[in-house]
Design an enzyme around this catalytic site. Structure first.
Site, short mmCIF file in Angstrom:
data_model
loop_
_atom_site.label_atom_id
_atom_site.label_comp_id
_atom_site.label_asym_id
_atom_site.label_seq_id
_atom_site.Cartn_x
_atom_site.Cartn_y
_atom_site.Cartn_z
N LEU A 1 0.68 -1.20 -0.03
CA LEU A 1 -0.06 0.01 0.18
C LEU A 1 0.90 1.49 -0.06
O LEU A 1 1.75 1.43 0.73
CB LEU A 1 -0.70 -0.05 1.19
CG LEU A 1 -1.86 1.22 1.21
CD1 LEU A 1 -2.86 1.27 0.26
CD2 LEU A 1 -2.58 1.28 2.81
N ILE A 2 0.70 2.26 -1.05
CA ILE A 2 1.10 3.55 -0.99
C ILE A 2 -0.09 4.25 -0.48
O ILE A 2 -1.35 4.18 -1.18
CB ILE A 2 1.50 4.01 -2.21
CG1 ILE A 2 2.79 2.96 -2.72
CG2 ILE A 2 1.97 5.27 -2.39
CD1 ILE A 2 3.90 3.00 -1.77
N GLN B 1 0.11 8.63 -3.89
CA GLN B 1 0.12 7.62 -5.26
C GLN B 1 0.28 8.60 -6.67
O GLN B 1 0.07 9.79 -6.43
CB GLN B 1 -1.31 7.20 -4.92
CG GLN B 1 -1.55 6.14 -3.96
CD GLN B 1 -2.61 5.68 -3.97
OE1 GLN B 1 -3.56 5.69 -4.92
NE2 GLN B 1 -3.08 4.71 -3.11
N LYS C 1 3.14 8.85 -8.11
CA LYS C 1 4.29 9.65 -8.29
C LYS C 1 5.51 8.68 -8.68
O LYS C 1 6.48 9.07 -8.69
CB LYS C 1 4.52 10.38 -6.87
CG LYS C 1 3.55 11.39 -6.70
CD LYS C 1 3.65 12.04 -5.39
CE LYS C 1 2.69 13.45 -5.07
NZ LYS C 1 3.13 14.17 -3.78
N GLY C 2 5.01 7.30 -8.65
CA GLY C 2 6.26 6.20 -8.87
C GLY C 2 6.56 5.54 -7.57
O GLY C 2 7.74 4.62 -7.66
N HIS C 3 6.22 5.79 -6.43
CA HIS C 3 6.57 5.28 -5.02
C HIS C 3 6.30 3.74 -5.27
O HIS C 3 7.15 3.11 -4.46
CB HIS C 3 5.79 5.77 -3.86
CG HIS C 3 6.24 7.39 -3.65
ND1 HIS C 3 7.68 7.51 -3.40
CD2 HIS C 3 5.59 8.63 -3.74
CE1 HIS C 3 7.75 8.99 -3.47
NE2 HIS C 3 6.46 9.49 -3.56
N GLY C 4 5.14 3.34 -5.73
CA GLY C 4 4.95 2.05 -5.75
C GLY C 4 5.96 1.17 -6.47
O GLY C 4 6.55 0.00 -6.15
N GLU D 1 0.06 -12.55 -3.14
CA GLU D 1 -1.12 -13.07 -2.60
C GLU D 1 -2.10 -12.48 -3.00
O GLU D 1 -2.44 -11.15 -2.78
CB GLU D 1 -1.11 -13.08 -1.10
CG GLU D 1 -2.29 -13.53 -0.39
CD GLU D 1 -2.44 -13.50 1.12
OE1 GLU D 1 -3.55 -13.31 1.52
OE2 GLU D 1 -1.50 -13.50 1.75
#
Length: 417
Positions: free
Chosen positions: A262-263, A268, A270-273, A296
């Site tokens: 989870l970001i 969200q 912005k490329g963090h994921g 999962e």
């Protein structure tokens, strides 16, 4: 007589119902970088509340209900309050208002704050004292932040890491709000969590804000190729296991499975994921005990992150160079072992890359590709298809194949590959 009184005072049901997703508001507070204001904050709403308030995501018994959860952006010190303009009279057992306070209290630690001034003081105090816990794995910057003193740091923690257990209890409610079908996890020693923080300068000090996290579980990886039979060895009875401190037995070979990723909403897009997933994958590749990375039940947004980054890495390392359908199963197994992706994900990446390079005017090449993909689809759905008659089975496979190819084309176009 009692029934007549109850009926007389019975309010209209609809006017006492509200949508629980709209009633809950979530805020993240931190000291402001603007000298003209004391605090900066982000306000977001939950995506899901059914695990708290029921499948219909409705709350009964209030007008203008607002369930307020405010967090210090780094320490996650929590302010909790419930506000409303009117509550339904308890004229019968059927008209009792939902107990929203107890429902939330069951899900957050007991150290939540109810005095708003004390909460704001905690925001200010915690900002300059809170530091991430665990082992720092990496850091990065975003292009859009190049002119600002902002860096993002990723840490790895377990439930044995000092301060993490208490911290996890503060942020775990977010999985209910933003991850479909999520539940709280046990505080088990086999869990590892990657924590992502924003670090920025205010004056001559740095403050941290929590950006997101990924919870991963260490499962035993059964390696059919490995023979560890040794005389008088504990591993004779428990293959691929190693004995450690205090007689605990832990897996020597691990399948690391991503469970919660989870970001937070205000970070969200912005490329963090991708940065967090890339860090996890590099950690997997560098750890000799981890033999496979699994996921999962990924949702669509996570699957997009996973596909993009796995394909990008495999293409950069020229893993699929020179391969055409049908690809030998020994080659696929070799790639899977070397790059530690589970078989389903590796085949998905392989199929996308083969399609990207495929000359669709070459009938023989396209047929070979189609047969390879359909064989994989059949093997994955064998239990469902085995009792279906041949003509229907062929039709279902063709329909699934066409839908999958359409999805693959969208991925190729999206990233301009």
């Amino acid at each position: 007589m009692t029934e007549m009184v109850e009926e007389l005072f019975k309010p209209q049901e609809e006017e006492w119902l509200c949508n629980s997703n709209e009633a809950v508001t979530i805020w993240f507070f931190e000291p402001s970088t603007d000298p003209d204001q004391e605090f900066d904050y982000a306000q977001v709403s939950p995506t899901f509340t059914y695990s708290i308030f029921g499948d219909k995501e409705q709350i009964y018994g209030y007008k203008n209900l607002e369930i307020v959860l405010k967090f210090a952006s780094g320490s996650l010190a929590t302010y909790f309050d419930v506000q409303y303009t009117e509550k339904i009279p308890d004229v019968s057992s059927k008209s009792i208002a939902d107990d929203v306070i107890d429902k939330i209290k069951e899900l957050i630690p007991n150290d939540y704050i109810t005095n708003y001034d004390i909460f704001l003081k905690s925001v200010n105090d915690d900002a300059y004292h809170f530091k991430p816990m665990g082992e720092k794995i990496t850091e990065y910057r975003l292009e859009e932040d190049e002119d600002e003193d902002i860096v993002y740091e990723i840490y790895k923690a377990t439930f044995e890491t000092p301060r993490f257990k208490e911290y996890h209890r503060r942020f775990q409610i977010m999985v209910l709000f933003y991850i479909e079908a999520a539940t709280y996890i046990d505080e088990d020693e086999k869990w590892e969590t990657m924590l992502l923080f924003e670090k920025k300068r205010i004056g001559d000090k740095h403050i941290y804000g929590f950006v997101g996290f990924c919870s991963m579980y260490n499962y035993y990886f059964y390696n059919r190729e490995k023979n560890v039979s040794t005389e008088n060895n504990i591993n004779d009875k428990v293959p691929n296991l190693v004995c450690v401190n205090e007689g605990k037995i832990i897996p020597e070979d691990i399948r690391l499975r991503i469970s919660q990723f989870l970001i937070f909403p205000h970070f969200q897009g912005k490329g963090h994921g991708s940065k967090l997933y890339q860090t996890i994958y590099q950690y997997v590749l560098s750890n000799s005990r981890i033999k496979e990375l699994a996921v999962e039940i990924p949702n669509e947004s996570f699957e997009a992150i996973r596909d993009k980054n796995d394909l990008q890495y495999l293409r950069e390392h020229k893993v699929f160079e020179g391969l055409v359908a049908p690809v030998d199963k020994k080659i696929i197994d070799s790639i899977r072992r070397n790059y530690k992706l589970n078989k389903r994900q590796l085949l998905r990446c392989l199929e996308i890359e083969l399609l990207r390079k495929l000359n669709k005017t070459d009938a023989a090449a396209y047929k070979a590709y189609r047969l390879q993909v359909k064989e994989r689809l059949y093997n994955w759905n064998k239990e469902i298809l085995k009792d279906v008659d041949r003509s229907e089975r062929i039709g279902k496979l063709e329909e699934t194949f066409k839908g999958l190819i359409e999805e693959y084309h969208e991925i190729i176009l999206k990233y301009n590959w």
